[in-house]
Scaffold this motif. Structure first.
Motif, short mmCIF file in Angstrom:
data_model
loop_
_atom_site.label_atom_id
_atom_site.label_comp_id
_atom_site.label_asym_id
_atom_site.label_seq_id
_atom_site.Cartn_x
_atom_site.Cartn_y
_atom_site.Cartn_z
N ARG A 27 0.83 -1.21 0.00
CA ARG A 27 0.00 0.00 0.00
C ARG A 27 0.86 1.26 0.00
O ARG A 27 0.50 2.27 -0.61
CB ARG A 27 -0.91 -0.04 1.23
CG ARG A 27 -1.76 1.20 1.44
CD ARG A 27 -2.60 1.04 2.70
NE ARG A 27 -3.28 2.26 3.07
CZ ARG A 27 -4.04 2.39 4.15
NH1 ARG A 27 -4.22 1.36 4.95
NH2 ARG A 27 -4.63 3.53 4.42
N ASP B 265 6.83 6.31 -11.85
CA ASP B 265 7.02 7.22 -10.71
C ASP B 265 7.84 8.43 -11.14
O ASP B 265 8.84 8.29 -11.86
CB ASP B 265 7.70 6.51 -9.55
CG ASP B 265 7.55 7.27 -8.24
OD1 ASP B 265 6.67 6.90 -7.44
OD2 ASP B 265 8.30 8.25 -8.02
N GLY C 189 2.05 3.63 -2.97
CA GLY C 189 1.26 4.77 -3.43
C GLY C 189 1.25 5.93 -2.46
O GLY C 189 0.43 6.85 -2.60
N ASP C 190 2.14 5.90 -1.48
CA ASP C 190 2.20 6.98 -0.48
C ASP C 190 2.57 8.29 -1.16
O ASP C 190 3.36 8.32 -2.11
CB ASP C 190 3.24 6.64 0.59
CG ASP C 190 3.10 7.50 1.83
OD1 ASP C 190 2.37 7.08 2.75
OD2 ASP C 190 3.72 8.59 1.88
N ARG D 109 7.72 5.77 -0.47
CA ARG D 109 7.56 4.84 -1.60
C ARG D 109 8.86 4.11 -1.87
O ARG D 109 8.88 2.90 -2.15
CB ARG D 109 7.10 5.59 -2.85
CG ARG D 109 5.77 6.30 -2.72
CD ARG D 109 5.18 6.68 -4.07
NE ARG D 109 6.02 7.56 -4.87
CZ ARG D 109 6.05 8.88 -4.77
NH1 ARG D 109 5.29 9.49 -3.87
NH2 ARG D 109 6.83 9.60 -5.56
N LEU E 67 2.30 -3.58 -9.04
CA LEU E 67 2.48 -2.22 -8.56
C LEU E 67 3.93 -1.78 -8.62
O LEU E 67 4.23 -0.61 -8.91
CB LEU E 67 1.92 -2.09 -7.14
CG LEU E 67 0.41 -2.33 -7.04
CD1 LEU E 67 -0.04 -2.35 -5.59
CD2 LEU E 67 -0.35 -1.24 -7.81
N VAL F 297 5.35 1.44 -10.64
CA VAL F 297 6.22 2.44 -10.01
C VAL F 297 7.52 2.58 -10.79
O VAL F 297 8.01 3.69 -11.04
CB VAL F 297 6.50 2.06 -8.54
CG1 VAL F 297 7.61 2.93 -7.96
CG2 VAL F 297 5.23 2.21 -7.70
#
Length: 365
Positions: A246, A293, A249-250, A256, A285, A289
């Protein structure tokens, strides 16, 4: 300025004399005024060479060690805030003063004083002490035995670290997480301590869900280092995998990055955790990223993590089904175009190419 402080300390009466016929209020007032003088240069925008001269004078006169001594022997507990804050600043500014400070800290009276702070509810004192201990741990493994005895071998309840990780103040929780993370950097005996202290690891893992972004950032750093030693922690860490995923997605880039690194460290245990990582969509995920990202450091951490967990056969299959090679080749091409004008390629390019190689059919065979 250091020439003013050293004679002052040497002229102070002994603690026994203070109890018998000294004037503790006068001594405290003088010490605090001198501390204000020492704080003055650090509040100004002065030339670095001048600041270095000041630090050299303070270090050579052993002023940092004397600051701790006056806190231990001469000041009322609540008056220690300013000198302890100054001491913390000096240690953060110049690691070379750590040795002299730790000589004083190892004494019986100093341990009692510092322990009283840990178990108090004085937030300012707690924050400065935790920052000081964290920097001692970060600087090297020399003083780890003392830190472990001081923090983890207490007969008091609750245990200091567990108490601090669950403290009402967000800054204390963040500093406590950072301290645990830096203690775990060196390995040695602390992973065993973390395992033996009932509830300590659970307190740390809960901080991954903390409402404060600074606490989550420090907790993800500490959990990532725990994951590096994940042999004895595999079972409790497995419960935290959804929370770590989780954090990819900070809103905070460093969190992250820490989360990606933690998943990569868990990749060392991929034979045990591979199915769980797939269930939590970690490969999906991490790939997203790595490709999208906006922060290069986060992308690089995700690529390194994918190289680690991608060696698990089922995760390898998942990445192939996600057309990871195609996406990574596009990423590599974009990075090559960005560095076409004689700029050195980012370090993530190397990891990207190695991950593409890992996903080739010939490699998996």
């Amino acid at each position: 300025m250091s020439d003013l402080y050293s004679p002052l300390i040497s002229s102070l009466p002994s603690p026994r004399q203070m109890r018998e016929d000294g004037d503790p209020d006068l001594v405290a007032a003088v010490v605090l005024q001198v501390c204000h003088l020492f704080c003055f240069p650090f509040a100004l925008d002065i030339h670095p060479e001048t600041l270095e001269l000041i630090m050299t004078g303070l270090r050579d006169s052993e002023t940092p060690a004397q600051l701790l001594q006056v806190c231990v022997y001469y000041l009322p507990f609540l008056d220690a805030e300013l000198p302890l804050s100054l001491l913390c600043h000096l240690v953060l500014t110049d690691e070379r003063v750590i040795e002299q400070v730790m000589r004083v800290a190892a004494s019986e009276h100093a341990v009692a004083f510092l322990s009283a702070i840990l178990l108090s509810d004085q937030v300012a004192l707690l924050v400065d002490l935790l920052s000081l201990l964290t920097h001692v741990a970060r600087a090297g493994a020399t003083h780890l035995p003392f830190l472990q005895r001081f923090l983890c071998h207490s007969d008091t309840a609750p245990q200091p670290l567990s108490h601090l990780l669950c403290h009402r103040d967000r800054l204390v929780r963040a500093r406590a997480c950072s301290l645990v993370g830096n203690l775990l950097r060196h390995g040695q005996d602390f992973p065993q301590v973390l395992q033996d202290q009932v509830g300590l690891l659970e307190c740390l893992l809960k901080r991954l869900l903390d409402e404060d972004e600074h606490v989550r950032r420090s907790a993800s750093f500490a959990v990532g280092n725990a994951a590096y030693h994940s042999g004895p922690f595999t079972q409790p860490l497995s419960k935290a995998v959804p929370w770590i995923v989780r954090l990819l997605g900070d809103p905070v880039a460093k969190t992250r990055c820490n989360a990606a690194s933690a998943l990569g460290n868990l990749g060392q245990q991929s034979a045990k955790l591979g199915n769980l990582l797939i269930q939590c969509r970690a490969p999906d995920l991490l790939l997203d990223v790595a490709c999208h990202d906006p922060h290069p450091a986060v992308q690089e951490a995700a690529l390194i993590a994918l190289r680690s967990i991608g060696q698990h056969s089922r995760i390898h299959q998942v990445l192939v089904s996600l057309r990871a090679t195609e996406k990574l080749e596009a990423l590599s091409q974009n990075e090559s175009q960005a560095t076409a004008f004689n700029s050195p390629p980012p370090s993530s390019t190397r990891h990207c190419k190695k991950l593409i190689h890992l996903l080739q059919p010939t490699y998996s065979a």
